[in-house]
Every structure is written in structure tokens, then in C-alpha cells.
Write a protein that holds these residues in place. Sequence first.
Motif, PDB file in Angstrom:
ATOM      1  N   THR A 156     -24.416   4.054   8.596  1.00 10.94           N
ATOM      2  CA  THR A 156     -25.706   5.142   8.337  1.00 10.94           C
ATOM      3  C   THR A 156     -27.045   5.190   9.357  1.00 10.94           C
ATOM      4  OG1 THR A 156     -24.819   5.843   6.956  1.00 10.94           O
ATOM      5  CG2 THR A 156     -26.706   6.827   6.813  1.00 10.94           C
ATOM      6  N   THR A 191     -18.151  12.564  13.415  1.00 13.24           N
ATOM      7  CA  THR A 191     -17.893  12.142  12.261  1.00 13.24           C
ATOM      8  C   THR A 191     -16.838  13.127  11.605  1.00 13.24           C
ATOM      9  OG1 THR A 191     -20.703  12.757  11.788  1.00 13.24           O
ATOM     10  CG2 THR A 191     -19.474  12.611   9.700  1.00 13.24           C
ATOM     11  N   HIS A 206     -23.999  12.464   6.450  1.00 11.15           N
ATOM     12  CA  HIS A 206     -24.147  12.720   7.469  1.00 11.15           C
ATOM     13  C   HIS A 206     -24.809  14.062   8.317  1.00 11.15           C
ATOM     14  CE1 HIS A 206     -22.571   8.988   9.255  1.00 11.15           C
ATOM     15  NE2 HIS A 206     -23.458   8.631   8.107  1.00 11.15           N
TER      16      HIS A 206
END
Length: 597
Positions: A156, A191, A206
Amino acid sequence: MNQTNTSSKIATWAFFLALLIYAILRAWFVEPIHDEVATYFHYIETGEIKGGRSLMDANNHLLNSWLGNFSYRLFGEHFFLFRFPSILCFCLYFWSSRKLTSNLNLGLWGELCFVALNTIPWIFDYFSYTRGYGLGIGFFMAGLFQLSMWLKEKHTGHLILVLFFFYLAVLSNLTYLITSLMVIGYIAFMTLLHAKKIGVKALVFHGFLLLVFCFSILPLIEFSFALKEAGALYYGSLDGLWWVTGKTLSKYILFYDANWLRIAYCLIGLIGAIILFIQWKKESWVQFLSSTSFWVSMLIGGNILAILILAKIMKVNYPEDRAAMYLVPLSILALTTLFAQSKISKYFLVVLVLFPVSFLVKLNLNTSIFSPDDRMSEEFYTTAMKDLKPNQTVSIYPIMQLTYSLFERTNPNHVEKHIGTVQKDFLPSSDLILTKTTYLFSKDDISMYDVVAEDPASTYIALRRKKPFQQVQLFDSIGKTRESDDEYISFYGGPIRPEWRNKQIQINLKGHLKTDKELNDFNMVVATNDSTEQNLRYDYQNIRWYVGENVQQFKLNYPYAARNFKNEESQLIIYIWNPERKHFKLTNPSIEIIELK
């Protein structure tokens, strides 16, 4: 192995320090280019950067303007300090490209790619300017590196840095807007593709980060549309992708722009597409979509498609030279990652040697690859202005206007600033003519002038009359002292008299101005109208460019070199335009019109 790594690190640091020192020296010694002075006058000095009375112009690279204004408020006028953020972004660009190319694991070809990325003479110049291009490409390269790390590790922290650097890239230069949106779409897709591996919490986070980025970039999208509506996106044209984008990039990258190059580029692109197709056949979908060769190629193809759509549908100009700068490092990365895959095509990468070789050839501390004719040197200015009397006229080629006025402002010997008259064509009624050798034509009779200064790097030339004009007074008027905050302050408004026509004319404007506030827009205007009140001539100079914003009283002495009055010009209007309605006092305003023989 350790000895090899140590040698590589030493070589990298030596390379970095050499380039850094060169960038610092250029930032210190190279005179400001026209666009830098425009940024300083319009945004850095005034602080009017976005909204309000700020000038709507594509020259306003927001982050650069804000950083410049911050530096100006702390340290005053110093172009080295204005340029310092660009130097810092070179450091970011260098080490990001180092990490990115090292992670490619392509051995010698990766090293050559790294050297090529850092020795593009045209791009390197911008790391020594107070412009958004150096900032933007530094953040852009950092964003690409963090993207590669996120694809590799799915951490992240890397995603946050990707978004952070791409936001700063767009804030530095709006040309990165399309690329940033493409990266966001690509990250969202990847993602979802790795949803199970990432986990629900990380997936939601995200998504939240991507939404924050999209909302934060909305004001910049609105700003880009506002620029378009204001007609400020004038750079480039709609003449075609090759003629505007491809040809100009070739000119500044290869120093060659023959039309056959577009065929060569298409062939290279076709070979690259074939290699990419073969790679897809060999690898899994996930592996292929995560590869650097894929996403770099995607960014190139996506940008070209977006450029075509914007031009064909929205009539946005094809980007010219620096507005398409980002395509150059992307192309070098794509070429390397694709061609290095084949035992045969990898030898084509030897062409990358062109960049360090051309970099060495172009080393200098006085000019630039792009628009060397947009810069006035101090030596040229000093030599040209030597012994010029206060009542003698100076005509200036338009692109010299801002750099000339900056030199006048900082000239301690000129208490009364020598305001010039902007003239594109040769004007034989001027005592001193500052122009370009490329704009002197055979029809221009310069026999009455001597060349007193010349700068081959910029093609600038200064012509001084061999003998001063004989002057015959045609009109003289002294006005009353006035104190007001009117928007328009008249020096003269009336008919152009018959005895003023068909003669070489000079108009002398004098007075003493005092204001209790900082100057911004305070313009001296000489205009003419026809019998129907249609404007035919409009010459102006912003007094602040010459005296600075903090000077609250000064003597005005403007010897205006007038072009011959045309038959259709019937009214002469001379005034000070005070759009901000600053309170001022004008003492002893006078106008004198003289014939030059």
C-alpha cells in the motif's frame, strides 16, 4: 560480486554528482529564458496564480508558480532560487530511473537505458529552469518507479507514493493529466485482478485511495478546461500528429526531423508490437499485464490515442515539443524492455548511445537546446545599451520585451528606466534597435546603423544609429498634477494633425508617479483609432516590469519610437491604464511630439 556492486555504486554516484554539478552550474550561469521571465512577472512576483485577476495562460505551471512565489517572498528576486526546485527534481528523476532500470534486470542494456534517460540534452535543460517541465518529469519518473514497485510487491505504501507523485506531476504540468488518469485506471484493473490475493480490507482501502486521487485532481481538470475556454491552450496546432508532435520531438531529441522518420518510427512500433505479442504468448495473463514492457507500451499507445481523440473531437491542439516531453522517456523504456527480449533486436539498442554522445557535444553554460533565441545575455544587453541617452528610443523585437525589461529593472545605473517600444519589423525611427539577424531582410536599409552588439547563440543583434537624429518639435504640452484612483489617466487624446503625418515621429512622455500600494498592472499605452473609433494601433508596456512591484515612486521617461501614422489613423490616444485602480499621484505629466530628420 561485491566488488562489482561497489564499482557500480561508485560509477553511479560519480555520474550523479557530475550531472548534478552541471545542473547547478546551468541554473546559476544560464540567463533566464523568455518563458521564465514571463512566469516571474505574471505569477511569482504578483502571487496571483489561480483565480482572481491571475493571467489565464498555459505558461502558468501551478506548482512551479507557487514554489517560486514562496521563494520570492522569503528571499526576493533570484532566479537560481526559483530554479532550485527543478534541480531537486533532477535528483528525484535520476534515482528513480536508476531504481527502475536496475529492477528490469537487463544487464548492459538496462545500464544503457539508464544512461540514455539521464543524458537527453533537451530534457536535461529543464532541470535548470523555473518551469513546470523539470518538476513534472521528475515526479513522473518517480511515479513510474513506484508503480513498478507496487506491481511487484502490492504494498500500500507504494500505491500511496504512486498517487502522490502523479498528483504532483499534474500540479507541475497539466500535460501529465491523461497519463495520470490512465495509471489510475490501470491500477484499478490490476487491483481487481489481484482482489483475492490482496484481501477485502486492502481492496477497500485501495479503492478509497483511488477515489481520493480522482476527487483531488478534479480542480486541475476544471483548470485545464478553463484554460481551453480562455484560449490559453494555444501551443501546438491541429496540423497533424506527425507535423506537430512527432516532427518537433525529433528535432529536439535527434536534432533531425526529416519526414521519412515517421516511417522508421512506425516500423519500430510494429516490431515492438510483434515482440509484445510473442511475450504475451509466452507468459500468463497476470505476468504479462504486470510487466514493465506492457504498461509502458500501454501508456504510449493510450496517450497517442487520447491526443488523437482530443484533437479530432475537442479541437485541442496536438502537443508540440515540450508539451509531449513525457513520450520520450516512455519510448526509451519501451524500446529497451521490448527489444532486449530478442537475441537479434537487442543490438538495435546501441542507438541509445546517441544520447550520451549528443549530451557531451551540447555541454554549455550559456544557451539551450530549445529556443536559444528566447534568451538575452547580460553581455549583449550591457554592450547594446552603453552610452545610450535617456531621450533616445529603443525598439525591441517582441520576444525580447520581458528579458530586456528585467535587465533594465536590475540596472543600477539607470535610475530612470529606459522603456522600450515593441516592434517586430525594422523601425528606422529608432536610435537603438534590438532584433534578430533572422528578422533582418534585404529590404531593410541598415546603412544608417552600426552593429554594436551581437550574440550568435540567440541570433540577437543590436543596431545603433551612426548619427543622432536632428529633432524638430511639433507639439509640446504639460498637464496638471493629478491624484486619483481612476482606471484611465490621459496624457493625450485628440486628432492626429496633418503635420505629424508622413514623417518619422518620436513621442516623449514624462512625469513623476507616486503610489501608496504595490504595483501590478500599471500600463503605459499608446493607441490610435480610425474615424469610426476602431482601434488600429495598441502599444503598451507594463511599468512594473521595469521598476518592480515594491517601488512606490519613480520618474517616468518614455521616449516612444512611433511608426509612421497611416492615413486611416485619425485619433491618437495616450494614457496610463490602471486596471487595479491603485491610488496614485501624477506630477508634471508632459507630452512632446518631435519630427526626426
